[in-house]
Design a protein around this motif. Structure first.
Motif, mmCIF file in Angstrom:
data_model
loop_
_atom_site.group_PDB
_atom_site.id
_atom_site.type_symbol
_atom_site.label_atom_id
_atom_site.label_comp_id
_atom_site.label_asym_id
_atom_site.label_seq_id
_atom_site.Cartn_x
_atom_site.Cartn_y
_atom_site.Cartn_z
ATOM 1 N N ARG A 71 8.916 7.894 -6.576
ATOM 2 C CA ARG A 71 8.552 7.652 -5.183
ATOM 3 C C ARG A 71 9.395 8.484 -4.218
ATOM 4 O O ARG A 71 8.919 8.855 -3.140
ATOM 5 C CB ARG A 71 8.692 6.156 -4.863
ATOM 6 N N SER A 122 -5.511 -11.392 -6.095
ATOM 7 C CA SER A 122 -5.166 -11.039 -7.469
ATOM 8 C C SER A 122 -6.395 -10.525 -8.202
ATOM 9 O O SER A 122 -7.540 -10.742 -7.775
ATOM 10 C CB SER A 122 -4.602 -12.259 -8.194
ATOM 11 N N ASP A 151 5.011 4.980 -15.995
ATOM 12 C CA ASP A 151 6.273 4.365 -15.562
ATOM 13 C C ASP A 151 7.399 5.393 -15.527
ATOM 14 O O ASP A 151 8.237 5.394 -14.611
ATOM 15 C CB ASP A 151 6.654 3.217 -16.503
ATOM 16 N N ASP A 200 -2.819 -3.579 -12.101
ATOM 17 C CA ASP A 200 -1.348 -3.512 -12.180
ATOM 18 C C ASP A 200 -0.869 -2.072 -12.280
ATOM 19 O O ASP A 200 0.119 -1.688 -11.634
ATOM 20 C CB ASP A 200 -0.849 -4.311 -13.387
ATOM 21 N N LEU A 201 -1.560 -1.268 -13.083
ATOM 22 C CA LEU A 201 -1.145 0.122 -13.286
ATOM 23 C C LEU A 201 -1.238 0.923 -11.993
ATOM 24 O O LEU A 201 -0.298 1.649 -11.625
ATOM 25 C CB LEU A 201 -2.008 0.770 -14.371
ATOM 26 N N THR A 261 6.557 8.265 -12.536
ATOM 27 C CA THR A 261 6.490 7.894 -11.122
ATOM 28 C C THR A 261 7.838 8.176 -10.459
ATOM 29 O O THR A 261 8.885 7.787 -10.967
ATOM 30 C CB THR A 261 6.135 6.408 -10.965
ATOM 31 N N ARG A 313 -1.331 -0.215 -8.918
ATOM 32 C CA ARG A 313 -0.415 -0.732 -7.894
ATOM 33 C C ARG A 313 1.033 -0.333 -8.187
ATOM 34 O O ARG A 313 1.810 -0.055 -7.268
ATOM 35 C CB ARG A 313 -0.528 -2.252 -7.799
ATOM 36 N N ARG A 314 1.389 -0.267 -9.459
ATOM 37 C CA ARG A 314 2.765 0.058 -9.838
ATOM 38 C C ARG A 314 3.037 1.558 -9.815
ATOM 39 O O ARG A 314 4.074 2.005 -9.317
ATOM 40 C CB ARG A 314 3.044 -0.517 -11.236
ATOM 41 N N ASP A 315 2.106 2.324 -10.369
ATOM 42 C CA ASP A 315 2.371 3.751 -10.592
ATOM 43 C C ASP A 315 1.333 4.671 -9.969
ATOM 44 O O ASP A 315 1.370 5.880 -10.189
ATOM 45 C CB ASP A 315 2.424 4.045 -12.097
ATOM 46 N N GLY A 341 3.194 9.879 -7.691
ATOM 47 C CA GLY A 341 2.752 8.761 -8.497
ATOM 48 C C GLY A 341 2.637 9.171 -9.952
ATOM 49 O O GLY A 341 2.446 10.348 -10.270
ATOM 50 N N ALA A 371 0.326 3.840 -19.661
ATOM 51 C CA ALA A 371 1.177 3.031 -18.793
ATOM 52 C C ALA A 371 2.651 3.378 -18.981
ATOM 53 O O ALA A 371 3.416 3.461 -18.010
ATOM 54 C CB ALA A 371 0.939 1.550 -19.071
#
Length: 418
Positions: free
Chosen positions: A145, A392, A140, A201-202, A143, A204-206, A150, A136
């Motif tokens: 964008r 969620s 971060d 979460d991972l 990534t 969706r975020r990265d 990604g 993770a």
């Protein structure tokens, strides 16, 4: 089952027909989810449209117990060398009697693939044994964008063999399980909640663009085109990534063991796409079984490995099934970046003890019960919806728990045996 290794077999199949003029081959090639559904429906109902089927270590032991498959042990001669199969794969494709009821086309576990050049540019170092927290943190950092990149590619496509494969593996690594020893559903336990929330979460975020529709093939395309910095998935992907004719990142990829969660628990898995003969083929007569076995044994033989390497390139050789593959000098040279990790992961996998705490089922990235085809698919749809942002992860698990509880109750009522 449509995958690069199967496409290679179709391309090379005229060689087999030339050597066996009395046998004609016709292939039906489908996507993973379609293939599972069609093959299961055919074999379970006694359909006779397929003389041979491609299944896995999920179906093989169950279907052998049901009497749906031909025992292949009596068909194997010394030259075929049954003992050359990787022991964990051989065991996973055996029935309760220890006989093999399917033979492996290739075998796989899971590992973490990463761009060595991007890590170097960012001043990052991949540990020898990465954790999911490491992954993770790297994602971060990597990534970007604006560059359309990604930090990691993770499956999100519905299907018990698609998104549920890495999610199940992550659940295992966090100490979770589907059922306890009394068949009580455990999908809302703290361990499972932590794992699934982390995964959702991972990604969706990265994660990659269109993650909720990405399976193995889509992630392979994303990573090979340079659109993601890491990819956690099946070890069989390495051959594709190292083929310069198919990959923009050949020679730039590093391979690390499957990340660990808590207490060093691995997120590796064990899987084999394998070939079997349905009982309906035997009902057509011994000549049909003999002809079918000729082709199956050709496609899973030592000479076939050599043929693929010489004709299509050594990175295209189906990995993981035969130990002797890892002693072919040309293959050793071509696969040196990933073969040791692949073999170590497959040999370390134990689908009979898949979780930290005891469970009444087998299987690392699946639950080895007939109901899992439906259960796993239903749960996968909930997870995919969470990845798409429609709910969620906790909401997905609340619904998944209800599905699993219904299955668990049926085992409790039958005394734990179905």
């Amino acid at each position: 089952m449509s995958n690069p290794q199967m496409e290679d077999a179709i391309e090379l199949s005229p060689r087999f027909e030339a050597e066996n003029p009395g046998i004609k081959l016709r292939f039906v090639s489908l996507s993973e989810n379609e293939a599972r559904a069609k093959i299961t429906a055919s074999v379970a109902t006694g359909g006779d449209e397929f003389d041979a089927v491609m299944i896995s270590n999920y179906e093989t032991p169950q279907w052998a117990r049901n009497g749906w498959l031909v025992d292949l042990d009596p068909l194997m001669d010394a030259a075929y060398d049954r003992d050359d199969f990787t022991p964990t794969i051989r065991g996973a494709l055996s029935g309760p009697d220890g006989h093999m009821y399917s033979v492996p086309f290739y075998g796989e576990s899971a590992f973490l693939m990463y761009r060595k050049d991007l890590f170097a540019q960012a001043g990052l170092t991949m540990p020898a044994k990465p954790t999911w927290d490491d992954v993770a943190r790297f994602a971060d950092r990597l990534t970007d964008r604006q560059q359309g990149r990604g930090g990691i590619c993770l499956r999100g496509k519905p299907g018990w063999g698609e998104v549920m494969a890495p999610v199940d593996a992550m659940i295992n690594s966090y100490g979770g399980r589907w059922f306890d020893e009394q068949w009580n559903a455990q999908l809302t336990s703290p361990e499972v909640r932590r794992a699934v929330n982390f995964y959702v979460d991972l990604v969706r975020r990265d994660g990659q663009a269109g993650a909720a529709g990405s399976g193995f093939s889509e992630c392979g395309n994303q990573f090979s085109q340079g659109n993601t910095a890491m990819w956690f998935d099946a070890t069989v992907a390495a051959g594709l990534l190292e083929d310069p004719d198919q990959s923009n990142v050949a020679g730039k990829v590093g391979y690390a063991p499957a990340p660990t969660g808590v207490d060093g628990q691995s997120s590796g898995w064990l899987y084999s796409w394998a070939l079997a003969i349905p009982r309906t083929t035997a009902e057509k007569g011994p000549e049909q079984v003999d002809a079918t076995w000729k082709f199956l044994s050709w496609m899973t033989s030592k000479p076939y490995q050599q043929l693929v390497g010489e004709e299509l390139g050594w990175t295209s050789v189906p990995p993981g099934a035969r130990q002797s593959t890892y002693r072919i000098p040309e293959y050793v040279a071509a696969s040196r970046a990933y073969a040791p990790q692949t073999l170590a992961a497959i040999n370390a996998a134990d689908q009979d003890r898949p979780t930290r705490d005891p469970v009444p089922y087998t299987g690392l990235q699946f639950v080895g019960i007939p109901e899992f085809q439906d259960l796993g698919t239903r749960v996968s749809q909930q997870i995919s919806a969470a990845i798409a942002g429609q709910q969620s992860a906790d909401e997905a698990l609340e619904q998944a728990q209800q599905y699993a509880a219904t299955v668990g109750e049926s085992y409790q009522q039958s005394g734990g045996d179905r």
